[in-house]
Scaffold this motif. Sequence first.
Motif, PDB file in Angstrom:
ATOM      1  N   TYR A   1     -15.385   6.578   1.875  1.00 53.29           N
ATOM      2  CA  TYR A   1     -15.402   5.649   2.997  1.00 53.29           C
ATOM      3  C   TYR A   1     -16.447   4.561   2.743  1.00 53.29           C
ATOM      4  O   TYR A   1     -17.644   4.832   2.728  1.00 53.29           O
ATOM      5  N   TYR A   2     -15.977   3.346   2.508  1.00 52.81           N
ATOM      6  CA  TYR A   2     -16.888   2.226   2.231  1.00 52.81           C
ATOM      7  C   TYR A   2     -16.828   1.270   3.414  1.00 52.81           C
ATOM      8  O   TYR A   2     -15.878   0.503   3.576  1.00 52.81           O
ATOM      9  N   LYS A   3     -17.877   1.352   4.220  1.00 52.28           N
ATOM     10  CA  LYS A   3     -17.939   0.584   5.462  1.00 52.28           C
ATOM     11  C   LYS A   3     -17.609  -0.901   5.292  1.00 52.28           C
ATOM     12  O   LYS A   3     -17.026  -1.524   6.152  1.00 52.28           O
TER      13      LYS A   3
ATOM     14  N   ASP B   1     -22.941  -9.395 -12.047  1.00 54.07           N
ATOM     15  CA  ASP B   1     -23.455 -10.246 -10.991  1.00 54.07           C
ATOM     16  C   ASP B   1     -22.453 -11.372 -10.766  1.00 54.07           C
ATOM     17  O   ASP B   1     -22.126 -12.103 -11.702  1.00 54.07           O
ATOM     18  N   ALA B   2     -21.992 -11.503  -9.533  1.00 55.83           N
ATOM     19  CA  ALA B   2     -20.979 -12.517  -9.218  1.00 55.83           C
ATOM     20  C   ALA B   2     -21.476 -13.930  -9.504  1.00 55.83           C
ATOM     21  O   ALA B   2     -20.680 -14.862  -9.585  1.00 55.83           O
ATOM     22  N   ARG B   3     -22.801 -14.084  -9.677  1.00 56.59           N
ATOM     23  CA  ARG B   3     -23.334 -15.424  -9.959  1.00 56.59           C
ATOM     24  C   ARG B   3     -23.308 -15.738 -11.446  1.00 56.59           C
ATOM     25  O   ARG B   3     -23.718 -16.800 -11.871  1.00 56.59           O
TER      26      ARG B   3
ATOM     27  N   ARG C   1     -33.494  -8.909  -6.512  1.00 58.77           N
ATOM     28  CA  ARG C   1     -32.949 -10.238  -6.778  1.00 58.77           C
ATOM     29  C   ARG C   1     -31.464 -10.219  -7.129  1.00 58.77           C
ATOM     30  O   ARG C   1     -30.769 -11.209  -6.943  1.00 58.77           O
ATOM     31  N   SER C   2     -31.025  -9.094  -7.690  1.00 58.11           N
ATOM     32  CA  SER C   2     -29.623  -9.078  -8.103  1.00 58.11           C
ATOM     33  C   SER C   2     -28.697  -8.897  -6.905  1.00 58.11           C
ATOM     34  O   SER C   2     -27.509  -9.119  -6.990  1.00 58.11           O
ATOM     35  N   TYR C   3     -29.252  -8.505  -5.760  1.00 53.97           N
ATOM     36  CA  TYR C   3     -28.442  -8.446  -4.549  1.00 53.97           C
ATOM     37  C   TYR C   3     -28.325  -9.834  -3.975  1.00 53.97           C
ATOM     38  O   TYR C   3     -29.300 -10.579  -3.905  1.00 53.97           O
TER      39      TYR C   3
ATOM     40  N   GLY D   1     -17.027  -3.725  -4.529  1.00 53.70           N
ATOM     41  CA  GLY D   1     -17.297  -2.658  -3.553  1.00 53.70           C
ATOM     42  C   GLY D   1     -16.622  -1.364  -3.953  1.00 53.70           C
ATOM     43  O   GLY D   1     -16.801  -0.858  -5.062  1.00 53.70           O
ATOM     44  N   SER D   2     -15.779  -0.838  -3.054  1.00 53.23           N
ATOM     45  CA  SER D   2     -15.141   0.447  -3.331  1.00 53.23           C
ATOM     46  C   SER D   2     -13.811   0.292  -4.068  1.00 53.23           C
ATOM     47  O   SER D   2     -13.045   1.238  -4.159  1.00 53.23           O
ATOM     48  N   GLY D   3     -13.512  -0.932  -4.535  1.00 56.96           N
ATOM     49  CA  GLY D   3     -12.364  -1.117  -5.426  1.00 56.96           C
ATOM     50  C   GLY D   3     -11.022  -1.331  -4.752  1.00 56.96           C
ATOM     51  O   GLY D   3      -9.982  -1.120  -5.368  1.00 56.96           O
ATOM     52  N   THR D   4     -11.005  -1.794  -3.492  1.00 56.56           N
ATOM     53  CA  THR D   4      -9.728  -2.003  -2.794  1.00 56.56           C
ATOM     54  C   THR D   4      -8.821  -2.977  -3.558  1.00 56.56           C
ATOM     55  O   THR D   4      -7.640  -2.699  -3.775  1.00 56.56           O
ATOM     56  N   THR D   5      -9.392  -4.113  -3.983  1.00 55.97           N
ATOM     57  CA  THR D   5      -8.591  -5.102  -4.720  1.00 55.97           C
ATOM     58  C   THR D   5      -8.027  -4.489  -5.996  1.00 55.97           C
ATOM     59  O   THR D   5      -6.855  -4.666  -6.328  1.00 55.97           O
TER      60      THR D   5
ATOM     61  N   PHE E   1     -16.355  -6.310 -10.512  1.00 57.23           N
ATOM     62  CA  PHE E   1     -17.797  -6.195 -10.788  1.00 57.23           C
ATOM     63  C   PHE E   1     -18.543  -5.953  -9.486  1.00 57.23           C
ATOM     64  O   PHE E   1     -18.127  -6.401  -8.421  1.00 57.23           O
ATOM     65  N   ASP E   2     -19.666  -5.270  -9.596  1.00 58.63           N
ATOM     66  CA  ASP E   2     -20.538  -5.066  -8.431  1.00 58.63           C
ATOM     67  C   ASP E   2     -21.933  -4.756  -8.973  1.00 58.63           C
ATOM     68  O   ASP E   2     -22.072  -4.280 -10.099  1.00 58.63           O
ATOM     69  N   VAL E   3     -22.952  -5.006  -8.154  1.00 57.04           N
ATOM     70  CA  VAL E   3     -24.321  -4.701  -8.608  1.00 57.04           C
ATOM     71  C   VAL E   3     -24.762  -3.296  -8.196  1.00 57.04           C
ATOM     72  O   VAL E   3     -25.773  -2.805  -8.675  1.00 57.04           O
ATOM     73  N   THR E   4     -24.030  -2.666  -7.289  1.00 57.26           N
ATOM     74  CA  THR E   4     -24.484  -1.374  -6.757  1.00 57.26           C
ATOM     75  C   THR E   4     -23.895  -0.220  -7.556  1.00 57.26           C
ATOM     76  O   THR E   4     -22.672  -0.139  -7.701  1.00 57.26           O
ATOM     77  N   PRO E   5     -24.752   0.694  -8.078  1.00 55.57           N
ATOM     78  CA  PRO E   5     -24.232   1.795  -8.903  1.00 55.57           C
ATOM     79  C   PRO E   5     -23.132   2.592  -8.202  1.00 55.57           C
ATOM     80  O   PRO E   5     -22.126   2.928  -8.809  1.00 55.57           O
TER      81      PRO E   5
HETATM   82  C1  SAM Z   1     -18.329  -6.849   1.470  1.00 59.66           C
HETATM   83  S1  SAM Z   1     -18.621  -5.763   0.116  1.00 59.66           S
HETATM   84  C2  SAM Z   1     -17.069  -5.778  -0.739  1.00 59.66           C
HETATM   85  C3  SAM Z   1     -16.153  -4.655  -0.311  1.00 59.66           C
HETATM   86  C4  SAM Z   1     -14.803  -4.595  -1.007  1.00 59.66           C
HETATM   87  N1  SAM Z   1     -13.979  -5.732  -0.674  1.00 59.66           N
HETATM   88  C5  SAM Z   1     -14.051  -3.285  -0.652  1.00 59.66           C
HETATM   89  O1  SAM Z   1     -12.944  -3.332  -0.110  1.00 59.66           O
HETATM   90  O2  SAM Z   1     -14.614  -2.215  -0.883  1.00 59.66           O
HETATM   91  C6  SAM Z   1     -19.685  -6.742  -0.855  1.00 59.66           C
HETATM   92  C7  SAM Z   1     -20.138  -6.095  -2.146  1.00 59.66           C
HETATM   93  O3  SAM Z   1     -20.907  -7.040  -2.876  1.00 59.66           O
HETATM   94  C8  SAM Z   1     -21.837  -6.327  -3.678  1.00 59.66           C
HETATM   95  N2  SAM Z   1     -22.849  -7.278  -4.193  1.00 59.66           N
HETATM   96  C9  SAM Z   1     -24.010  -7.710  -3.616  1.00 59.66           C
HETATM   97  N3  SAM Z   1     -24.628  -8.615  -4.404  1.00 59.66           N
HETATM   98  C10 SAM Z   1     -23.827  -8.792  -5.484  1.00 59.66           C
HETATM   99  C11 SAM Z   1     -23.889  -9.618  -6.653  1.00 59.66           C
HETATM  100  N4  SAM Z   1     -24.916 -10.461  -6.850  1.00 59.66           N
HETATM  101  N5  SAM Z   1     -22.884  -9.530  -7.568  1.00 59.66           N
HETATM  102  C12 SAM Z   1     -21.837  -8.684  -7.393  1.00 59.66           C
HETATM  103  N6  SAM Z   1     -21.722  -7.873  -6.318  1.00 59.66           N
HETATM  104  C13 SAM Z   1     -22.692  -7.923  -5.373  1.00 59.66           C
HETATM  105  C14 SAM Z   1     -22.328  -5.221  -2.765  1.00 59.66           C
HETATM  106  O4  SAM Z   1     -22.840  -4.138  -3.498  1.00 59.66           O
HETATM  107  C15 SAM Z   1     -21.035  -4.862  -2.003  1.00 59.66           C
HETATM  108  O5  SAM Z   1     -20.398  -3.768  -2.612  1.00 59.66           O
END
Ligand code: SAM
Length: 358
Positions: free
Chosen positions: A26-28, A203-205, A248-250, A54-58, A72-76
């Motif tokens: 469950y990914y809020k 990192d999305a950036r 910073r990576s968040y 995030g939890s990989g829905t796409t 890609f995501d920054v959170t383990p």
């Molecule tokens: C709104 S959630 C996405 C949820 C996803 N659409 C799903 O259905 O599970 C945003 C995500 O962005 C990630 N995130 C935060 N900073 C980021 C960065 N700089 N690069 C990539 N991902 C990042 C967070 O860890 C989080 O999982």
Amino acid sequence: MKIDRIDGNLFTFVPNKKTPVYNWFYYKEGFSRELVVDTIKKERPTTVLDPFCGSGTTLLAAKEMNVSSYGFDVTPIAVFVSRTKTRNYDKEKLEEYYKYIFSQKFIKLPIKKDVKKWFSKYTLEDVEFFKSVIKSIPGKYGDFFTLGLMNATMKCSYVYKDGSALKVRKKSVPPLRIMFKRIAHRMIKELMSGPEPFVDFGDARNLSVEDVDMIITSPPYLNKIEYKNVYRIENKLFFPLSPRPPVRSYFGLREEEKFSVESLIGNYDPNVLAYFDDIYKSLKEMRRVLNEGGKAYIIIGDGVSGSKVIDVLKITRELAESVGFAAEHLYIGNERTATTPTRRKLGVLREGMLVFKK
Ligand SMILES: C[S@@+](CC[C@H](N)C(=O)[O-])C[C@H]1O[C@@H](n2cnc3c(N)ncnc32)[C@H](O)[C@@H]1O
């Protein structure tokens, strides 16, 4: 830009709660399978990217639709969950491991002290026992059962997640062994095969991918930079050794003297500027990696800073246009009134999906 309405529930994880595989964790912060499936049907892409997966829905929806994808995501925990949900598994192997796990004799092992208030002693003893059994299961098969165990553990906890706060609600909980057995059995029944997405820390950036036809993603929201904390129990129990990304990576979490985005959007609080600076950087990256004519679907919501409503949808559109995107469509999902703690109305907060074309 065309403006339409859409069912706001599609921007939430709620419809996934009952959907096989999508609901293995469950990914809020997640959005719904339907949103991605409908978009893929409309656009017919060959490659899809979710830079905030995030939890990989796409990725899972792309797999279901036979489309290759990158996430890609920054959170383990997000990378782990996305990977484990989207792998292909050999069902017979899983069934063998399942039998092996549930035929092992219970041994009492030391429990983790720093999570004691969230669980009964028996749940924590079972967690440590099953973790030690799963340790001998190799690679993705071990991950599969770890995800099942993590899901079962949280279902047998006293935790309830209230925004970014984790609260304790004492209640009677089922034995972890039974919950885990039931969940693992269901997961094996639900297996889904298709092209495996590429999932990694990123990192999305600063994206390391190219030639993408379509992006569907949801960056963190302005007032919801909470995902560092929300999964801290899962992290403590299941990933104590994985390095936490530096703050910073968040997205939206850094302090700088000056943000270049100020010249585009004007003067705001530093936290708002940091947020839009990151939005700007990630939009630039999204445009760079998209093929000519490719589309980016971005789900995002307005926020509040000080006592002001920040029109995130409008500013994101302006930033996207400044990097060369054409804004095609805005689908408004949810609208609610923002108030102060004393219930003074501040304005309307919208959540929507912006569609940009390269
Ligand atoms: C709104 S959630 C996405 C949820 C996803 N659409 C799903 O259905 O599970 C945003 C995500 O962005 C990630 N995130 C935060 N900073 C980021 C960065 N700089 N690069 C990539 N991902 C990042 C967070 O860890 C989080 O999982």
